[in-house]
Design a protein around this motif. Structure first.
Motif, PDB file in Angstrom:
ATOM      1  N   LEU A   1       6.402   0.456 -12.083  1.00  0.00           N
ATOM      2  CA  LEU A   1       5.250   1.353 -12.097  1.00  0.00           C
ATOM      3  C   LEU A   1       5.657   2.822 -12.235  1.00  0.00           C
ATOM      4  CD1 LEU A   1       3.008  -0.402  -9.432  1.00  0.00           C
ATOM      5  CD2 LEU A   1       2.698  -0.353 -11.917  1.00  0.00           C
ATOM      6  N   ALA A   2       6.812   3.183 -11.713  1.00  0.00           N
ATOM      7  CA  ALA A   2       7.274   4.562 -11.881  1.00  0.00           C
ATOM      8  C   ALA A   2       7.597   4.850 -13.343  1.00  0.00           C
ATOM      9  CB  ALA A   2       8.500   4.815 -11.016  1.00  0.00           C
ATOM     10  N   ASN A   3       8.029   3.831 -14.058  1.00  0.00           N
ATOM     11  CA  ASN A   3       8.270   4.009 -15.487  1.00  0.00           C
ATOM     12  C   ASN A   3       6.953   4.144 -16.256  1.00  0.00           C
ATOM     13  OD1 ASN A   3       9.955   3.780 -18.037  1.00  0.00           O
ATOM     14  ND2 ASN A   3       8.646   1.977 -18.259  1.00  0.00           N
ATOM     15  N   ARG A   4       5.939   3.371 -15.859  1.00  0.00           N
ATOM     16  CA  ARG A   4       4.669   3.383 -16.584  1.00  0.00           C
ATOM     17  C   ARG A   4       3.807   4.576 -16.182  1.00  0.00           C
ATOM     18  NH1 ARG A   4       4.684   2.035 -20.787  1.00  0.00           N
ATOM     19  NH2 ARG A   4       5.561  -0.020 -20.304  1.00  0.00           N
ATOM     20  N   VAL A   5       3.872   4.952 -14.905  1.00  0.00           N
ATOM     21  CA  VAL A   5       3.110   6.103 -14.392  1.00  0.00           C
ATOM     22  C   VAL A   5       4.111   7.049 -13.737  1.00  0.00           C
ATOM     23  CG1 VAL A   5       1.191   6.857 -12.939  1.00  0.00           C
ATOM     24  CG2 VAL A   5       1.149   4.563 -13.967  1.00  0.00           C
ATOM     25  N   PRO A   6       4.659   8.015 -14.459  1.00  0.00           N
ATOM     26  CA  PRO A   6       5.738   8.861 -13.933  1.00  0.00           C
ATOM     27  C   PRO A   6       5.440   9.493 -12.578  1.00  0.00           C
ATOM     28  CG  PRO A   6       5.500   9.198 -16.286  1.00  0.00           C
ATOM     29  CD  PRO A   6       4.366   8.310 -15.876  1.00  0.00           C
ATOM     30  N   ALA A   7       4.179   9.771 -12.290  1.00  0.00           N
ATOM     31  CA  ALA A   7       3.855  10.380 -10.995  1.00  0.00           C
ATOM     32  C   ALA A   7       4.264   9.481  -9.834  1.00  0.00           C
ATOM     33  CB  ALA A   7       2.358  10.678 -10.924  1.00  0.00           C
ATOM     34  N   PHE A   8       4.344   8.175 -10.069  1.00  0.00           N
ATOM     35  CA  PHE A   8       4.685   7.238  -8.996  1.00  0.00           C
ATOM     36  C   PHE A   8       6.154   7.309  -8.587  1.00  0.00           C
ATOM     37  CE2 PHE A   8       0.991   4.134 -10.007  1.00  0.00           C
ATOM     38  CZ  PHE A   8       0.140   4.931  -9.261  1.00  0.00           C
ATOM     39  N   GLU A   9       6.944   8.110  -9.278  1.00  0.00           N
ATOM     40  CA  GLU A   9       8.327   8.282  -8.841  1.00  0.00           C
ATOM     41  C   GLU A   9       8.383   8.887  -7.442  1.00  0.00           C
ATOM     42  OE1 GLU A   9      10.431  10.583 -11.687  1.00  0.00           O
ATOM     43  OE2 GLU A   9      10.266   9.090 -13.304  1.00  0.00           O
ATOM     44  N   ASN A  10       7.340   9.595  -7.042  1.00  0.00           N
ATOM     45  CA  ASN A  10       7.328  10.289  -5.746  1.00  0.00           C
ATOM     46  C   ASN A  10       6.451   9.600  -4.709  1.00  0.00           C
ATOM     47  OD1 ASN A  10       8.968  12.416  -6.786  1.00  0.00           O
ATOM     48  ND2 ASN A  10       7.152  13.302  -7.751  1.00  0.00           N
ATOM     49  N   LEU A  11       6.104   8.349  -4.942  1.00  0.00           N
ATOM     50  CA  LEU A  11       5.241   7.668  -3.971  1.00  0.00           C
ATOM     51  C   LEU A  11       6.037   7.261  -2.733  1.00  0.00           C
ATOM     52  CD1 LEU A  11       5.922   4.400  -4.021  1.00  0.00           C
ATOM     53  CD2 LEU A  11       4.585   4.446  -6.103  1.00  0.00           C
ATOM     54  N   LYS A  12       5.312   6.973  -1.670  1.00  0.00           N
ATOM     55  CA  LYS A  12       5.899   6.478  -0.429  1.00  0.00           C
ATOM     56  C   LYS A  12       5.180   5.203  -0.008  1.00  0.00           C
ATOM     57  CE  LYS A  12       7.479  10.946   1.383  1.00  0.00           C
ATOM     58  NZ  LYS A  12       7.412  11.888   2.546  1.00  0.00           N
ATOM     59  N   LEU A  13       5.941   4.236   0.451  1.00  0.00           N
ATOM     60  CA  LEU A  13       5.369   2.977   0.915  1.00  0.00           C
ATOM     61  C   LEU A  13       4.794   3.166   2.315  1.00  0.00           C
ATOM     62  CD1 LEU A  13       4.961  -0.057   0.410  1.00  0.00           C
ATOM     63  CD2 LEU A  13       7.210  -0.439   1.418  1.00  0.00           C
ATOM     64  N   LYS A  14       3.520   2.845   2.479  1.00  0.00           N
ATOM     65  CA  LYS A  14       2.850   3.022   3.768  1.00  0.00           C
ATOM     66  C   LYS A  14       2.804   1.728   4.569  1.00  0.00           C
ATOM     67  CE  LYS A  14      -0.894   5.278   4.184  1.00  0.00           C
ATOM     68  NZ  LYS A  14      -2.318   5.676   4.056  1.00  0.00           N
ATOM     69  N   SER A  15       2.396   0.635   3.927  1.00  0.00           N
ATOM     70  CA  SER A  15       2.243  -0.636   4.638  1.00  0.00           C
ATOM     71  C   SER A  15       2.262  -1.769   3.620  1.00  0.00           C
ATOM     72  CB  SER A  15       0.936  -0.658   5.442  1.00  0.00           C
ATOM     73  OG  SER A  15      -0.181  -0.523   4.580  1.00  0.00           O
TER      74      SER A  15
ATOM     75  N   VAL B   1       0.855  -1.180   0.000  1.00  0.00           N
ATOM     76  CA  VAL B   1       0.000   0.000   0.000  1.00  0.00           C
ATOM     77  C   VAL B   1       0.896   1.237   0.000  1.00  0.00           C
ATOM     78  CG1 VAL B   1      -1.827   1.261   1.177  1.00  0.00           C
ATOM     79  CG2 VAL B   1      -1.777  -1.239   1.275  1.00  0.00           C
ATOM     80  N   THR B   2       0.705   2.102  -0.995  1.00  0.00           N
ATOM     81  CA  THR B   2       1.551   3.279  -1.142  1.00  0.00           C
ATOM     82  C   THR B   2       0.697   4.543  -1.138  1.00  0.00           C
ATOM     83  OG1 THR B   2       1.421   3.244  -3.568  1.00  0.00           O
ATOM     84  CG2 THR B   2       3.160   1.939  -2.543  1.00  0.00           C
ATOM     85  N   HIS B   3       1.381   5.665  -0.975  1.00  0.00           N
ATOM     86  CA  HIS B   3       0.708   6.971  -1.002  1.00  0.00           C
ATOM     87  C   HIS B   3       1.423   7.864  -1.998  1.00  0.00           C
ATOM     88  CE1 HIS B   3      -1.652  10.360   0.308  1.00  0.00           C
ATOM     89  NE2 HIS B   3      -0.551  11.067   0.535  1.00  0.00           N
ATOM     90  N   CYS B   4       0.634   8.466  -2.879  1.00  0.00           N
ATOM     91  CA  CYS B   4       1.185   9.387  -3.873  1.00  0.00           C
ATOM     92  C   CYS B   4       0.155  10.491  -4.097  1.00  0.00           C
ATOM     93  CB  CYS B   4       1.493   8.663  -5.180  1.00  0.00           C
ATOM     94  SG  CYS B   4       2.244   9.694  -6.458  1.00  0.00           S
TER      95      CYS B   4
END
Length: 475
Positions: free
Chosen positions: A380-394, A316-319
């Motif tokens: 996923l960061a390659n496919r959805v560039p916005a995910f480069e800045n996500l954080k892992l929550k759990s 589960v991540t947060h972006c």
């Protein structure tokens, strides 16, 4: 496809016959002797009875769906006992799944089962509402899957798309340019085509579905018992007692199921007419107690049930800057997936191990966080560039009841035991197929055949005849 039967009723009325219990008034049902337990959270499950017409081994989503359809379709006096060793479902595959549903398969039976289940889930308040309780809400998010294909695999996805739409699935085939126009947040590099589900796809809460099936099954008279199946007692079937559809009456019949009580050496023999194995990842262990996989071809026991646990991680991540409501369940070229979780910028992600990696240890539910860092996030960061800045929550881990031979469901009778039925080996598809399988098992028992969907190809016999059923996946 010629051997597959689709009835006009398939999408009109998943539950075709009103049962004896349905025809009675609420007051009479509350006094009916078939209702052994008060339906509730199941934590106070009763002791196993000395006799039950049908014993369902495993009380997760599959066992509870089977129990529901059996009691819904049963004639008066047919008793159903569900044996489950973990009524809290803390380690159950049902509660730890991602909860997705799709029609994007290449096997017709899987497409039909998913369509049937989608219709059932869309009308779940009608089917699983219990008396004066609030209608069940499994939080069904009607958002399609988006499956991507590279130039090398585009023809497979296109062939799958043609079959899916012919069988009634509502999908859209998008070119690489069309994908970018429809989903501006996507990087379409390396993508030739994508298939997007327009109806009957999405995700839901698998724990709530499991509990809804359980509570409704109990309200209809199914008895849930906490315990562990440790063995069986069987009788030999005479050679002259041929049963239509079986191998000239060879084999045995199950006489009773041995259930060990929790935290106790006490073992209760539950005499039964039929047993249904819905034990998920541990179904192979259950059937080995019957000698399945330990005998010879002459007694039809030489082939084991090819089901074992496989551990899968869910992250589960947060972006906060990630895609919004238009973000579907995306399946990347390498099989890495992601979907939205709620509306607060949270996303669920995961994948099966890559071909060059070993399967995780199934002795625990520990999570491999390096797998996320090395495989999930970069993909996923390659496919959805916005995910480069996500954080892992759990994160959490759960088990698949993995079919090691062809990764498809095993549904129907075992040829050596005429009164043993199997509903296992779903390899990650069990949650979404559970309503269809519950109906199928009930039809086999009460009608003697598949009625709604012909699932004969999904039987155990395919491992004997070597007529395997494989998905033509694109990754």
């Amino acid at each position: 496809m010629s051997g597959l039967k689709r009835l006009p009723l398939l999408f009109k009325q998943p539950v075709r016959r009103a049962s004896f219990m349905d025809k009675m008034s609420k007051d009479v049902r509350s006094k009916n002797p078939l209702k052994w337990t008060d339906y509730g959270d199941g934590l106070n499950a009763s002791r196993p009875p000395k006799h039950a017409d049908i014993v369902v081994i495993g009380g997760g989503v599959m066992g509870s769906s089977v129990a529901y359809f059996l009691r819904r379709q049963a004639q008066a006096g047919v008793s159903v006992c569900v044996v489950e060793r973990d009524m809290s479902y803390t380690r159950a595959s049902s509660a730890l799944a991602v909860g997705g549903i799709r029609q994007q398969f290449s096997v017709p039976e899987n497409i039909y089962m998913s369509l049937y289940s989608a219709h059932f889930l869309r009308n779940i308040k009608q089917y699983l509402c219990v008396d004066d309780r609030d209608p069940p809400d499994i939080q069904f998010n009607h958002q399609g899957y988006l499956t991507l294909a590279s130039p090398d695999n585009a023809h497979i996805l296109e062939e799958n798309f043609k079959l899916q739409t012919e069988l009634g699935a509502k999908l859209e085939l998008l070119s690489s340019t069309g994908l970018k126009e429809r989903f501006p947040w996507i990087n379409n590099e390396g993508v030739e085509v994508g298939a997007y589900g327009l109806e009957n796809e999405g995700w839901f809460d698998p724990y709530l579905l499991t509990r809804s099936f359980q509570q409704k099954a109990e309200s209809l008279g199914a008895q849930y018992c906490r315990g562990e199946v440790i063995g069986f007692e069987c009788n030999q079937v005479d050679k002259g007692m041929g049963v239509p559809g079986y191998y000239q009456g060879q084999g045995k019949r199950i006489k009773s199921v041995k259930v060990r009580m929790p935290n106790s050496p006490e073992v209760i023999d539950v005499n039964c007419a039929m047993a249904v194995v819905c034990a998920g990842s541990w179904s192979g262990e259950i059937t080995s107690m019957l000698g399945i996989g330990q005998g010879s071809a002459e007694d039809l026991l030489d082939v084991p049930l090819p089901v074992e646990p496989r551990k899968r991680y869910v992250y589960v991540t947060h972006c906060p800057d990630g895609p919004g409501l238009d973000f579907p369940m995306i399946i990347n070229l390498d099989g890495v997936y992601a979907r939205r979780e709620g509306l607060g910028g949270n996303y669920v992600m995961g994948s099966c191990p890559f071909p060059d990696q070993t399967e995780p240890d199934c002795d625990n539910l520990n999570v491999d966080y390096e797998f996320f860092e090395e495989n999930i996030w970069p993909s996923l960061a390659n496919r959805v560039p916005a995910f480069e800045n996500l954080k892992l929550k759990s994160a959490w881990a759960g088990f698949y009841d993995y079919n090691t031979i062809d990764q498809n469901a095993i549904i129907g009778h075992h040829p050596a035991y005429p009164n043993l039925l199997l509903a296992t080996g779903f390899s990650g598809h069990g949650i979404q197929q559970s309503p269809a399988v519950g109906q199928a098992i009930s039809d086999l028992i009460f009608e003697g055949k598949f009625v709604e969907i012909d699932l004969a190809r999904m039987g155990f016999e395919r491992f004997i005849s070597k007529r395997l059923v494989k998905e033509a996946n694109i990754y």
